[in-house]
Design a protein around this motif. Structure first.
Motif, PDB file in Angstrom:
ATOM      1  N   ILE A   1       0.838  -1.175   0.000  1.00  0.00           N
ATOM      2  CA  ILE A   1       0.000   0.000   0.000  1.00  0.00           C
ATOM      3  C   ILE A   1       0.891   1.250   0.000  1.00  0.00           C
ATOM      4  O   ILE A   1       0.644   2.174  -0.770  1.00  0.00           O
ATOM      5  N   ASN A   2       1.905   1.254   0.864  1.00  0.00           N
ATOM      6  CA  ASN A   2       2.804   2.405   0.899  1.00  0.00           C
ATOM      7  C   ASN A   2       3.491   2.625  -0.447  1.00  0.00           C
ATOM      8  O   ASN A   2       3.682   3.760  -0.872  1.00  0.00           O
ATOM      9  N   ASP A   3       3.857   1.546  -1.140  1.00  0.00           N
ATOM     10  CA  ASP A   3       4.482   1.667  -2.444  1.00  0.00           C
ATOM     11  C   ASP A   3       3.537   2.361  -3.423  1.00  0.00           C
ATOM     12  O   ASP A   3       3.938   3.265  -4.163  1.00  0.00           O
ATOM     13  N   GLN A   4       2.277   1.953  -3.434  1.00  0.00           N
ATOM     14  CA  GLN A   4       1.291   2.593  -4.314  1.00  0.00           C
ATOM     15  C   GLN A   4       1.096   4.061  -3.951  1.00  0.00           C
ATOM     16  O   GLN A   4       0.957   4.912  -4.829  1.00  0.00           O
ATOM     17  N   LEU A   5       1.047   4.362  -2.668  1.00  0.00           N
ATOM     18  CA  LEU A   5       0.889   5.747  -2.237  1.00  0.00           C
ATOM     19  C   LEU A   5       2.077   6.598  -2.682  1.00  0.00           C
ATOM     20  O   LEU A   5       1.899   7.710  -3.197  1.00  0.00           O
ATOM     21  N   LEU A   6       3.290   6.083  -2.495  1.00  0.00           N
ATOM     22  CA  LEU A   6       4.477   6.825  -2.914  1.00  0.00           C
ATOM     23  C   LEU A   6       4.486   7.042  -4.427  1.00  0.00           C
ATOM     24  O   LEU A   6       4.848   8.117  -4.902  1.00  0.00           O
ATOM     25  N   ASN A   7       4.088   6.021  -5.183  1.00  0.00           N
ATOM     26  CA  ASN A   7       4.028   6.154  -6.641  1.00  0.00           C
ATOM     27  C   ASN A   7       2.977   7.160  -7.088  1.00  0.00           C
ATOM     28  O   ASN A   7       3.021   7.637  -8.218  1.00  0.00           O
ATOM     29  N   SER A   8       2.037   7.483  -6.225  1.00  0.00           N
ATOM     30  CA  SER A   8       0.990   8.472  -6.525  1.00  0.00           C
ATOM     31  C   SER A   8       1.297   9.815  -5.862  1.00  0.00           C
ATOM     32  O   SER A   8       0.404  10.643  -5.699  1.00  0.00           O
ATOM     33  N   ASN A   9       2.542  10.003  -5.449  1.00  0.00           N
ATOM     34  CA  ASN A   9       2.981  11.239  -4.801  1.00  0.00           C
ATOM     35  C   ASN A   9       2.188  11.538  -3.530  1.00  0.00           C
ATOM     36  O   ASN A   9       1.791  12.672  -3.282  1.00  0.00           O
ATOM     37  N   ARG A  10       1.959  10.516  -2.732  1.00  0.00           N
ATOM     38  CA  ARG A  10       1.258  10.668  -1.453  1.00  0.00           C
ATOM     39  C   ARG A  10       2.166  10.203  -0.332  1.00  0.00           C
ATOM     40  O   ARG A  10       3.146   9.510  -0.564  1.00  0.00           O
ATOM     41  N   THR A  11       1.813  10.576   0.881  1.00  0.00           N
ATOM     42  CA  THR A  11       2.605  10.127   2.019  1.00  0.00           C
ATOM     43  C   THR A  11       2.247   8.690   2.366  1.00  0.00           C
ATOM     44  O   THR A  11       1.153   8.213   2.068  1.00  0.00           O
ATOM     45  N   VAL A  12       3.162   8.014   3.023  1.00  0.00           N
ATOM     46  CA  VAL A  12       2.931   6.638   3.456  1.00  0.00           C
ATOM     47  C   VAL A  12       1.966   6.632   4.639  1.00  0.00           C
ATOM     48  O   VAL A  12       1.695   7.660   5.251  1.00  0.00           O
ATOM     49  N   LEU A  13       1.456   5.455   4.985  1.00  0.00           N
ATOM     50  CA  LEU A  13       0.428   5.342   6.013  1.00  0.00           C
ATOM     51  C   LEU A  13       0.916   5.709   7.400  1.00  0.00           C
ATOM     52  O   LEU A  13       0.189   6.304   8.169  1.00  0.00           O
ATOM     53  N   GLY A  14       2.132   5.352   7.772  1.00  0.00           N
ATOM     54  CA  GLY A  14       2.633   5.684   9.102  1.00  0.00           C
ATOM     55  C   GLY A  14       1.900   4.913  10.193  1.00  0.00           C
ATOM     56  O   GLY A  14       1.583   3.738  10.039  1.00  0.00           O
ATOM     57  N   PHE A  15       1.630   5.591  11.305  1.00  0.00           N
ATOM     58  CA  PHE A  15       0.950   4.972  12.453  1.00  0.00           C
ATOM     59  C   PHE A  15      -0.453   4.558  12.026  1.00  0.00           C
ATOM     60  O   PHE A  15      -1.279   5.391  11.657  1.00  0.00           O
ATOM     61  N   LEU A  16      -0.757   3.271  12.059  1.00  0.00           N
ATOM     62  CA  LEU A  16      -1.982   2.741  11.461  1.00  0.00           C
ATOM     63  C   LEU A  16      -3.235   2.788  12.333  1.00  0.00           C
ATOM     64  O   LEU A  16      -4.334   2.770  11.799  1.00  0.00           O
ATOM     65  N   ASN A  17      -3.101   2.818  13.642  1.00  0.00           N
ATOM     66  CA  ASN A  17      -4.291   2.669  14.481  1.00  0.00           C
ATOM     67  C   ASN A  17      -5.402   3.663  14.177  1.00  0.00           C
ATOM     68  O   ASN A  17      -6.555   3.256  14.033  1.00  0.00           O
ATOM     69  N   PRO A  18      -5.136   4.967  14.060  1.00  0.00           N
ATOM     70  CA  PRO A  18      -6.241   5.878  13.738  1.00  0.00           C
ATOM     71  C   PRO A  18      -6.892   5.537  12.398  1.00  0.00           C
ATOM     72  O   PRO A  18      -8.116   5.572  12.263  1.00  0.00           O
ATOM     73  N   LEU A  19      -6.075   5.184  11.416  1.00  0.00           N
ATOM     74  CA  LEU A  19      -6.607   4.840  10.102  1.00  0.00           C
ATOM     75  C   LEU A  19      -7.432   3.563  10.145  1.00  0.00           C
ATOM     76  O   LEU A  19      -8.495   3.474   9.512  1.00  0.00           O
ATOM     77  N   ILE A  20      -6.984   2.571  10.897  1.00  0.00           N
ATOM     78  CA  ILE A  20      -7.721   1.307  11.007  1.00  0.00           C
ATOM     79  C   ILE A  20      -9.128   1.553  11.537  1.00  0.00           C
ATOM     80  O   ILE A  20     -10.112   1.078  10.971  1.00  0.00           O
ATOM     81  N   TYR A  21      -9.231   2.322  12.610  1.00  0.00           N
ATOM     82  CA  TYR A  21     -10.546   2.553  13.195  1.00  0.00           C
ATOM     83  C   TYR A  21     -11.396   3.494  12.358  1.00  0.00           C
ATOM     84  O   TYR A  21     -12.619   3.377  12.320  1.00  0.00           O
ATOM     85  N   GLN A  22     -10.773   4.414  11.639  1.00  0.00           N
ATOM     86  CA  GLN A  22     -11.517   5.275  10.711  1.00  0.00           C
ATOM     87  C   GLN A  22     -12.072   4.426   9.571  1.00  0.00           C
ATOM     88  O   GLN A  22     -13.238   4.555   9.205  1.00  0.00           O
ATOM     89  N   MET A  23     -11.241   3.547   8.998  1.00  0.00           N
ATOM     90  CA  MET A  23     -11.701   2.659   7.933  1.00  0.00           C
ATOM     91  C   MET A  23     -12.827   1.770   8.417  1.00  0.00           C
ATOM     92  O   MET A  23     -13.824   1.579   7.716  1.00  0.00           O
ATOM     93  N   TYR A  24     -12.660   1.197   9.597  1.00  0.00           N
ATOM     94  CA  TYR A  24     -13.671   0.296  10.140  1.00  0.00           C
ATOM     95  C   TYR A  24     -15.001   1.024  10.330  1.00  0.00           C
ATOM     96  O   TYR A  24     -16.056   0.492  10.015  1.00  0.00           O
ATOM     97  N   ILE A  71      -8.627  -2.126   1.612  1.00  0.00           N
ATOM     98  CA  ILE A  71      -7.773  -1.173   2.324  1.00  0.00           C
ATOM     99  C   ILE A  71      -6.961  -0.356   1.324  1.00  0.00           C
ATOM    100  O   ILE A  71      -6.813   0.857   1.478  1.00  0.00           O
ATOM    101  N   MET A  72      -6.469  -1.002   0.275  1.00  0.00           N
ATOM    102  CA  MET A  72      -5.734  -0.287  -0.776  1.00  0.00           C
ATOM    103  C   MET A  72      -6.636   0.766  -1.419  1.00  0.00           C
ATOM    104  O   MET A  72      -6.243   1.927  -1.584  1.00  0.00           O
ATOM    105  N   GLU A  73      -7.851   0.380  -1.779  1.00  0.00           N
ATOM    106  CA  GLU A  73      -8.787   1.320  -2.400  1.00  0.00           C
ATOM    107  C   GLU A  73      -9.079   2.490  -1.462  1.00  0.00           C
ATOM    108  O   GLU A  73      -9.112   3.646  -1.891  1.00  0.00           O
TER     109      GLU A  73
END
Length: 112
Positions: A1-24, A71-73
């Motif tokens: 996922i981080n590789d795809q984000l970097l290839n799209s000129n975006r930042t990597v995911l970093g600390f995942l917990n907030p994102l996990i619960y936001q996605m959920y 999660i990638m989407e």
């Protein structure tokens, strides 16, 4: 996922917990719900006490196992390239409350 984000000129995911619960909260299908099993036993020892898996979040499986494609989407739909989300000062967790989050994050790291 981080590789795809970097290839799209975006930042990597970093600390995942907030994102996990936001996605959920926004799309529970980003995770495969674990509804069977318990954490009473290890390979070597069974304990009288433990937790059982249940529908939704539970201490055994947390929010579930990751659905990589969803999660990638989700990560690719985030609107702020090169601008990681700010972490808000929310409620703190006790060590006991944080254990399932730590175990889930560890499981994700082992999966990759």
């Amino acid at each position: 996922i981080n590789d795809q984000l970097l290839n799209s000129n975006r930042t990597v995911l970093g600390f995942l917990n907030p994102l996990i619960y936001q996605m959920y909260a926004e799309n529970a299908q980003a995770f495969h719900d674990v509804t069977e099993g318990n954490n009473n036993c290890t390979h070597a020892y069974c304990c009288q006490h433990g937790f059982a898996a249940a529908k939704g979040w539970d201490p055994v499986g947390g929010v579930g196992t990751p659905n990589f494609q969803r999660i990638m989407e989700y990560a690719m739909r985030q609107k702020t390239p090169n601008n990681p989300p700010a972490l808000s000062a929310g409620p703190t967790l006790s060590a006991f409350q944080a254990l399932p989050i730590v175990l889930f994050t560890f499981a994700i790291l082992l999966a990759f």
